[in-house]
Design a protein around this motif. Structure first.
Motif, mmCIF file in Angstrom:
data_model
loop_
_atom_site.group_PDB
_atom_site.id
_atom_site.type_symbol
_atom_site.label_atom_id
_atom_site.label_comp_id
_atom_site.label_asym_id
_atom_site.label_seq_id
_atom_site.Cartn_x
_atom_site.Cartn_y
_atom_site.Cartn_z
ATOM 1 N N PRO A 207 0.822 -1.810 0.327
ATOM 2 C CA PRO A 207 0.482 -0.149 0.185
ATOM 3 C C PRO A 207 0.606 1.145 0.230
ATOM 4 O O PRO A 207 0.863 2.319 -0.508
ATOM 5 C CB PRO A 207 -1.027 -0.008 1.457
ATOM 6 C CG PRO A 207 -1.425 -1.759 1.411
ATOM 7 C CD PRO A 207 0.329 -1.885 0.887
ATOM 8 N N ARG A 208 1.742 0.989 0.763
ATOM 9 C CA ARG A 208 3.167 2.403 0.995
ATOM 10 C C ARG A 208 2.853 2.748 -0.784
ATOM 11 O O ARG A 208 3.645 4.540 -1.177
ATOM 12 C CB ARG A 208 4.479 2.621 1.363
ATOM 13 C CG ARG A 208 4.803 3.440 1.852
ATOM 14 C CD ARG A 208 6.582 3.467 3.100
ATOM 15 N NE ARG A 208 6.770 2.672 2.161
ATOM 16 C CZ ARG A 208 7.497 1.795 1.827
ATOM 17 N NH1 ARG A 208 7.837 0.565 3.345
ATOM 18 N NH2 ARG A 208 8.550 0.978 1.919
ATOM 19 N N TYR A 238 -0.053 -6.858 -2.650
ATOM 20 C CA TYR A 238 -0.990 -5.758 -2.457
ATOM 21 C C TYR A 238 -1.571 -5.878 -3.672
ATOM 22 O O TYR A 238 -2.691 -5.257 -4.580
ATOM 23 C CB TYR A 238 -0.312 -4.677 -2.823
ATOM 24 C CG TYR A 238 -1.798 -3.197 -2.264
ATOM 25 C CD1 TYR A 238 -2.686 -3.192 -1.190
ATOM 26 C CD2 TYR A 238 -1.494 -2.160 -2.890
ATOM 27 C CE1 TYR A 238 -3.811 -2.643 -0.981
ATOM 28 C CE2 TYR A 238 -2.680 -1.125 -2.848
ATOM 29 C CZ TYR A 238 -3.692 -1.348 -1.553
ATOM 30 O OH TYR A 238 -4.396 -0.735 -1.769
ATOM 31 N N CYS A 277 4.165 7.725 -3.648
ATOM 32 C CA CYS A 277 4.274 6.543 -2.423
ATOM 33 C C CYS A 277 3.666 7.531 -1.559
ATOM 34 O O CYS A 277 3.514 8.705 -1.652
ATOM 35 C CB CYS A 277 5.614 6.319 -1.971
ATOM 36 S SG CYS A 277 7.071 7.858 -2.092
ATOM 37 N N ARG A 278 3.116 7.404 -0.322
ATOM 38 C CA ARG A 278 2.424 8.176 0.717
ATOM 39 C C ARG A 278 3.054 7.362 1.905
ATOM 40 O O ARG A 278 2.932 5.905 1.824
ATOM 41 C CB ARG A 278 1.054 8.214 0.918
ATOM 42 C CG ARG A 278 -0.220 6.878 0.639
ATOM 43 C CD ARG A 278 0.059 6.223 -0.678
ATOM 44 N NE ARG A 278 -0.507 4.611 -0.487
ATOM 45 C CZ ARG A 278 -1.574 4.806 -1.059
ATOM 46 N NH1 ARG A 278 -1.943 5.440 -1.439
ATOM 47 N NH2 ARG A 278 -2.421 3.919 -0.603
ATOM 48 N N THR A 279 3.324 7.808 2.911
ATOM 49 C CA THR A 279 2.844 8.154 3.935
ATOM 50 C C THR A 279 1.675 7.506 4.996
ATOM 51 O O THR A 279 1.321 7.393 4.627
ATOM 52 C CB THR A 279 3.542 9.888 5.238
ATOM 53 O OG1 THR A 279 4.846 9.638 4.568
ATOM 54 C CG2 THR A 279 3.993 8.563 6.370
ATOM 55 N N ARG A 280 2.405 6.150 5.909
ATOM 56 C CA ARG A 280 0.388 6.112 5.940
ATOM 57 C C ARG A 280 1.299 4.965 8.278
ATOM 58 O O ARG A 280 2.216 5.496 8.440
ATOM 59 C CB ARG A 280 0.969 4.400 5.987
ATOM 60 C CG ARG A 280 0.176 4.542 4.242
ATOM 61 C CD ARG A 280 0.924 3.344 3.064
ATOM 62 N NE ARG A 280 -0.386 2.091 4.404
ATOM 63 C CZ ARG A 280 -0.677 1.042 4.777
ATOM 64 N NH1 ARG A 280 0.099 0.813 5.002
ATOM 65 N NH2 ARG A 280 -1.237 0.502 5.057
ATOM 66 N N TRP A 281 0.189 5.156 8.555
ATOM 67 C CA TRP A 281 0.211 4.678 10.222
ATOM 68 C C TRP A 281 0.592 5.538 10.834
ATOM 69 O O TRP A 281 2.055 5.910 12.312
ATOM 70 C CB TRP A 281 1.005 3.623 10.046
ATOM 71 C CG TRP A 281 0.253 2.279 9.626
ATOM 72 C CD1 TRP A 281 -1.878 2.458 9.115
ATOM 73 C CD2 TRP A 281 0.578 0.898 9.309
ATOM 74 N NE1 TRP A 281 -1.536 1.169 8.364
ATOM 75 C CE2 TRP A 281 -0.571 1.239 8.801
ATOM 76 C CE3 TRP A 281 1.767 0.530 9.619
ATOM 77 C CZ2 TRP A 281 -0.328 -0.815 8.799
ATOM 78 C CZ3 TRP A 281 2.490 -0.642 8.872
ATOM 79 C CH2 TRP A 281 0.971 -0.902 8.662
ATOM 80 N N ASP A 282 1.006 7.018 10.713
ATOM 81 C CA ASP A 282 1.506 8.886 10.993
ATOM 82 C C ASP A 282 3.110 8.293 11.087
ATOM 83 O O ASP A 282 3.403 8.511 12.478
ATOM 84 C CB ASP A 282 0.200 8.637 12.470
ATOM 85 C CG ASP A 282 -0.457 8.775 12.296
ATOM 86 O OD1 ASP A 282 -1.035 9.480 11.686
ATOM 87 O OD2 ASP A 282 -1.954 8.606 13.549
ATOM 88 N N ASP A 285 5.143 3.974 7.969
ATOM 89 C CA ASP A 285 5.113 2.654 7.263
ATOM 90 C C ASP A 285 5.601 4.053 6.611
ATOM 91 O O ASP A 285 4.749 5.373 6.172
ATOM 92 C CB ASP A 285 4.116 2.685 6.494
ATOM 93 C CG ASP A 285 4.537 2.062 5.707
ATOM 94 O OD1 ASP A 285 5.398 1.549 5.636
ATOM 95 O OD2 ASP A 285 3.494 0.597 5.190
ATOM 96 N N SER A 308 6.644 11.436 0.648
ATOM 97 C CA SER A 308 6.809 10.565 1.492
ATOM 98 C C SER A 308 7.950 10.725 1.807
ATOM 99 O O SER A 308 9.179 9.856 1.225
ATOM 100 C CB SER A 308 6.111 8.710 0.871
ATOM 101 O OG SER A 308 6.629 8.180 2.237
ATOM 102 N N SER A 327 -1.624 10.818 -2.195
ATOM 103 C CA SER A 327 -2.362 10.186 -1.039
ATOM 104 C C SER A 327 -3.857 10.741 -1.877
ATOM 105 O O SER A 327 -4.955 10.172 -1.415
ATOM 106 C CB SER A 327 -2.535 11.165 0.352
ATOM 107 O OG SER A 327 -2.982 12.043 0.362
#
Length: 381
Positions: A207-208, A238, A277-282, A285, A308, A327
């Motif tokens: 997902p990232r 994914y 890409c994007r940053t996840r989970w604050d 990730d 990210s 995002s």
């Protein structure tokens, strides 16, 4: 000759960016100067390449454990290997948690270097993680960083003295392997792409990486460039979800897993490279750097990267490509449309990218820096 013990969980035949980085550092060191102590691969990786260790130009000592942890048993074995093999330096393939072994190895070795790759920034926001990083920074001679993003994040957890000893060490790019004209036409012919404009994404499917953002952006791209093709190269957990999201359109293609020696040709099959890409989970990730952007630049492609973590460090904005918010699909769609509709400008960005990578991201430069870290005087307090 000085000898370096590399202690790592991240090593082929297991696939991944960290694994490739650590392997290349080991493979490119002078003959007889490296020994690797690492965890065992899982059954699938072992079956895929059962003779990997035997083909290496250095000894590989496999622990029975699938994951090395800084336990007393692992510490004893690491000390025994270092003493028996005459190692005077240690390189940790990833700083946390194996860097905690450094205090026990200090009496035997002169220099210890802990690599970081980006995921260590997640340790700065989990309970107890910062204290682990602080202990590691106090006992190794150097904690490395990929780029300014990882340096800033890690500095929060290190003591001022350890932060002052940090040094940049990023992977290099083999510009002879990744270059324009390295087989893209053959890939296009095999996939039936002809001369259609191709946006290529080479990456593990998680997902990232933002492959779903590309799929969501694609209808907007097709409205402006109707004959364009989106080519996904790679595999991962994914993948089924991405294939389902793209079902019913001929303009989105999936190659599945591709052998490493065929990756340059798949980059070369594209006109634009994109991985939003994007940053996840604050921030847990996050993208550490994104070598795929640099490999694409070396192949002469303009790149569209997500904002990210350290990914922007691999792009010169509006010179080698564009950095977008991964995002949401709108920024990615707009960047791709601009590049696809202005092929001359896109090609010029590709030229700039190859020049930049050839000058600033070479393995020679990386190895020169590593030599200085491993051969430098003194030791951490």
């Amino acid at each position: 000759m000085s000898r370096t013990l590399i202690i790592t969980n991240d090593f082929p035949p297991r696939a991944g960016g960290i694994e490739s980085f650590v392997h290349e550092l080991a493979r490119r060191r002078p003959e007889g100067s490296v020994l690797v102590y690492c965890s065992s691969p899982d059954d699938a990786d072992r079956t895929a390449d059962p003779h990997f260790d035997l083909r290496q130009p250095f000894p590989v000592v496999r622990d029975a454990a699938r994951v090395l942890l800084p336990t007393p048993r692992v510490a004893r074995r690491a000390r025994a290997i270092a003493e028996m093999e005459g190692c005077d330096s240690v390189l940790y393939g990833a700083a946390a948690p194996l860097g905690l072994l450094a205090a026990g190895l200090r009496p035997l070795v002169r220099r210890q270097v802990a690599l970081t790759h980006g995921h260590e920034t997640g340790w700065t926001v989990v309970p107890g993680g910062s204290s682990v990083l602080r202990r590691i920074g106090q006992t190794v001679d150097t904690v490395t960083y990929l780029g300014e993003y990882t340096r800033r994040r890690l500095t929060r957890s290190l003591s001022p003295a350890a932060a002052s000893r940090m040094r940049r060490l990023a992977p290099g790019v083999d510009t002879e392997r990744f270059r324009p004209g390295v087989g893209g036409d053959e890939v296009r012919q095999r996939l039936g792409l002809g001369r259609r404009p191709v946006v290529v994404c080479v990456s593990r499917m998680v997902p990232r990486k933002g492959q779903d953002t590309l799929i969501r952006a694609w209808p907007r791209v097709l409205a402006e460039v109707p004959d364009a093709v989106l080519l996904f190269v790679g595999d991962g957990p994914y993948a089924p979800r991405l294939r389902s999201a793209a079902r019913g359109t001929d303009s989105v293609r999936f190659t599945g897993p591709v052998p490493a020696d065929e990756l340059p040709a798949h980059y070369d099959a594209g006109d634009v490279f994109a991985m939003p890409c994007r940053t996840r989970w604050d921030g847990l990730d996050v993208e550490g750097l994104g070598m795929v952007y640099l490999e694409a630049s070396a192949t002469g492609l303009p790149v569209v990267a997500g904002a990210s973590g350290g990914a922007p460090d691999a792009v010169l904005e509006d010179w080698t490509g564009h950095v977008v918010d991964g995002s949401v699909p709108g920024p990615t769609a707009r960047a791709l449309i601009r590049l696809l509709k202005d092929p001359d400008r896109a090609a010029q960005m590709g030229v700039h990218g190859r020049e930049w990578v050839s000058g600033e991201w070479t393995w020679d430069r990386t190895l020169e820096r590593l030599d200085g870290l491993l051969e430098g005087p003194g030791a951490a307090p």
